[in-house]
Write a protein that holds these residues in place. Structure first.
Motif, short mmCIF file in Angstrom:
data_model
loop_
_atom_site.label_atom_id
_atom_site.label_comp_id
_atom_site.label_asym_id
_atom_site.label_seq_id
_atom_site.Cartn_x
_atom_site.Cartn_y
_atom_site.Cartn_z
N ARG A 43 23.75 85.20 35.15
CA ARG A 43 22.34 85.19 34.37
C ARG A 43 21.49 84.22 34.69
N GLU A 44 21.39 83.83 35.81
CA GLU A 44 20.43 82.84 36.54
C GLU A 44 18.96 83.40 36.08
N PHE A 45 18.21 82.36 35.80
CA PHE A 45 16.64 82.94 35.38
C PHE A 45 15.98 81.61 35.89
N TYR A 46 15.12 82.11 36.96
CA TYR A 46 14.11 81.14 37.55
C TYR A 46 12.72 81.03 37.33
N GLY A 47 12.34 79.92 37.45
CA GLY A 47 10.53 79.82 37.03
C GLY A 47 10.46 78.23 37.19
N LEU A 66 20.12 83.22 28.34
CA LEU A 66 19.67 82.90 29.91
C LEU A 66 20.27 81.72 30.34
N ASN A 67 20.68 81.87 31.61
CA ASN A 67 20.93 80.51 32.50
C ASN A 67 19.78 80.02 33.19
N VAL A 68 19.07 79.19 32.38
CA VAL A 68 17.74 78.59 32.71
C VAL A 68 18.00 77.82 34.14
N GLN A 69 17.14 78.15 35.23
CA GLN A 69 17.49 77.29 36.48
C GLN A 69 16.35 76.55 36.74
N GLY A 70 15.02 76.90 36.47
CA GLY A 70 14.01 76.24 36.88
C GLY A 70 13.75 76.47 38.53
N LYS A 71 13.75 75.66 39.23
CA LYS A 71 13.63 75.59 40.70
C LYS A 71 12.03 75.61 41.05
N GLY A 72 10.97 75.97 40.37
CA GLY A 72 9.74 76.18 40.51
C GLY A 72 9.09 77.29 40.40
N SER A 73 7.81 77.46 40.11
CA SER A 73 6.96 78.53 39.70
C SER A 73 6.87 79.53 40.99
N SER A 99 4.05 77.46 35.67
CA SER A 99 3.11 76.47 35.22
C SER A 99 1.87 76.64 35.95
N ARG A 100 1.67 77.71 36.48
CA ARG A 100 0.34 78.19 36.99
C ARG A 100 0.50 79.82 36.95
N ASP A 101 -0.87 80.37 37.21
CA ASP A 101 -0.87 81.86 36.95
C ASP A 101 -0.37 82.47 38.41
N PHE A 102 -0.15 83.90 38.32
CA PHE A 102 0.14 84.50 39.40
C PHE A 102 -0.81 84.38 40.17
N LYS A 103 -0.32 84.43 41.58
CA LYS A 103 -1.23 84.43 42.63
C LYS A 103 -2.00 85.81 43.07
N ALA A 104 -3.07 85.65 43.30
CA ALA A 104 -3.80 86.99 43.76
C ALA A 104 -3.16 87.48 44.98
N PRO A 105 -3.18 88.84 45.24
CA PRO A 105 -3.71 89.82 44.23
C PRO A 105 -2.65 90.22 43.15
N CYS A 106 -3.14 90.41 42.05
CA CYS A 106 -2.11 91.16 40.98
C CYS A 106 -1.63 92.25 41.51
N ARG A 107 -0.17 92.52 41.41
CA ARG A 107 0.67 93.71 41.53
C ARG A 107 0.64 94.51 40.04
N THR A 108 0.69 95.76 40.66
CA THR A 108 0.95 96.90 39.38
C THR A 108 1.89 96.27 38.45
N GLY A 109 1.37 96.51 37.16
CA GLY A 109 2.26 96.13 36.00
C GLY A 109 2.29 94.56 35.65
N GLU A 110 1.79 93.67 36.43
CA GLU A 110 1.72 92.24 35.84
C GLU A 110 0.93 92.12 35.00
N ARG A 111 1.25 91.07 34.24
CA ARG A 111 0.49 90.38 33.04
C ARG A 111 0.87 88.87 33.07
N SER A 112 -0.51 88.29 33.08
CA SER A 112 -0.61 86.73 32.94
C SER A 112 -0.61 86.40 31.41
N ASN A 113 0.57 85.52 31.01
CA ASN A 113 0.50 85.37 29.40
C ASN A 113 0.41 83.98 29.18
N ILE A 114 -0.77 83.40 28.85
CA ILE A 114 -0.69 81.87 28.55
C ILE A 114 -0.05 81.61 27.40
N ILE A 115 0.98 80.56 27.38
CA ILE A 115 1.97 80.21 25.94
C ILE A 115 1.50 78.82 25.51
#
Length: 329
Positions: A43-47, A66-73, A99-115
């Protein structure tokens, strides 16, 4: 600037005491889609490494397991997109804390959610007399070339011991972009999640490691997210603007006068990738009316900044819930 939470579990306990143990309660059809995809074998979860401790706490509070791993955006973004070598396959995740937005260009279905909001800070030891630094001097301190690849006159000559996040880090992407840097000076030591130096034994992330290194070495300077703040280090003002809550919140309303290294923090998503049961539970919990304040409390207790004082997750977007508030909508 703020008090950073020392123990991840305390955030989870706080959130659970505030909302009970019911987990997600107001899921939409999208949140709780029946299609299921597994994450990694455990259940590794990266970000984002910056958000790692906050996401561990949120996973505990929501019972997402979730098995939160980090490792980088950059790793998390790869897990949503085309895969990240050594960590995940293409489309393995539908969510990525970044810790940053998606890099352009956005792919189909992607959504940038600020928390939440954050400051990338240049931390020095509290014994250092320096309190303010210009963007130009930061660039000379850390970079041999600018963003166009042109050599920076007088760069890389400082005798300070310099630390930075690795190239998979969204913090590094943000720092390079906002400071205008290209190639780092050769004397800057890289701190990467999963390969922390012996001096950081017991630290849970690269972010916290840079906090420790700058708090314990009078000659050190390092950039990192705001959650690296601790007793013994101090965040510098940049161009005369302090990384205060007020000045960072201007990132959403008055960027010209905001702290120059302000940024949004994201729980980015693909609405077309199949999401795992674990991700669906986390997402439904975080955005439910009953629990989103608890989610924001976890973020704030980690040293991050709530977007708005009048309600949880009011970070822009069509519904002012942070969803679609960044590049990808």
């Amino acid at each position: 600037m703020k008090t950073t939470m020392k123990w991840v579990m305390s955030a989870a306990v706080f959130a659970m005491s505030a909302v009970g143990c019911g987990g997600a309660s107001e899921a939409t059809v999208e949140d709780m889609a029946t299609a299921k995809q597994d994450l990694g074998p455990n259940r590794e979860f990266y970000g984002s490494d910056t958000l790692k401790d906050a996401m561990i706490a949120a996973s505990l509070a929501s019972s997402a397991n979730l098995n939160v791993q980090g490792k980088g955006s950059g790793v998390g973004e790869g897990c949503v997109r085309t895969g990240s070598a050594g960590y995940c396959t293409a489309g393995q995740q539908a969510l990525s804390p970044m810790s940053r937005d998606f890099k352009a260009p956005c792919r189909t279905g992607e959504r940038s959610n600020i928390i939440a909001l954050d400051a990338v800070n240049a931390f020095v030891n509290t014994s250092n007399a320096l309190t303010d630094i210009s963007l130009a001097d930061l660039r000379k301190l850390f970079f041999a070339t600018d963003s166009a690849g042109v050599a920076i006159p007088g760069s890389c000559t400082s005798t300070l011991t310099k630390y930075r996040r690795d190239d998979l880090s969204g913090t590094t992407d943000t720092f390079k972009s906002l400071v205008g840097g290209g190639t780092f000076c050769s004397d800057v030591t890289v701190i990467a999640d999963g390969a922390l130096p012996a001096a950081c034994a017991g630290e849970t992330s690269a972010t916290k490691c840079i906090g420790k290194l700058t708090a314990t070495d009078a000659n050190a300077i390092g950039y990192s997210g705001d959650s690296a703040a601790r007793t013994g280090n101090r965040a510098l003002s940049v161009n005369g603007i302090a990384p205060s809550v007020t000045n960072v919140r201007k990132f959403l309303t008055d960027k010209a006068n905001a702290y120059p290294l302000s940024r949004g923090l994201f729980l980015n998503e693909s609405t077309t990738n199949t999401r795992s049961t674990n991700e669906r539970i986390l997402y439904a919990w975080a955005y439910s009316a009953a629990n989103k304040q608890a989610f924001e409390n976890i973020l704030v207790n980690q040293g991050f900044i709530a977007c708005d004082t009048t309600g949880a997750l009011k970070c822009g977007g069509v519904n002012n819930d942070g969803k679609g508030a960044g590049l990808c909508q």
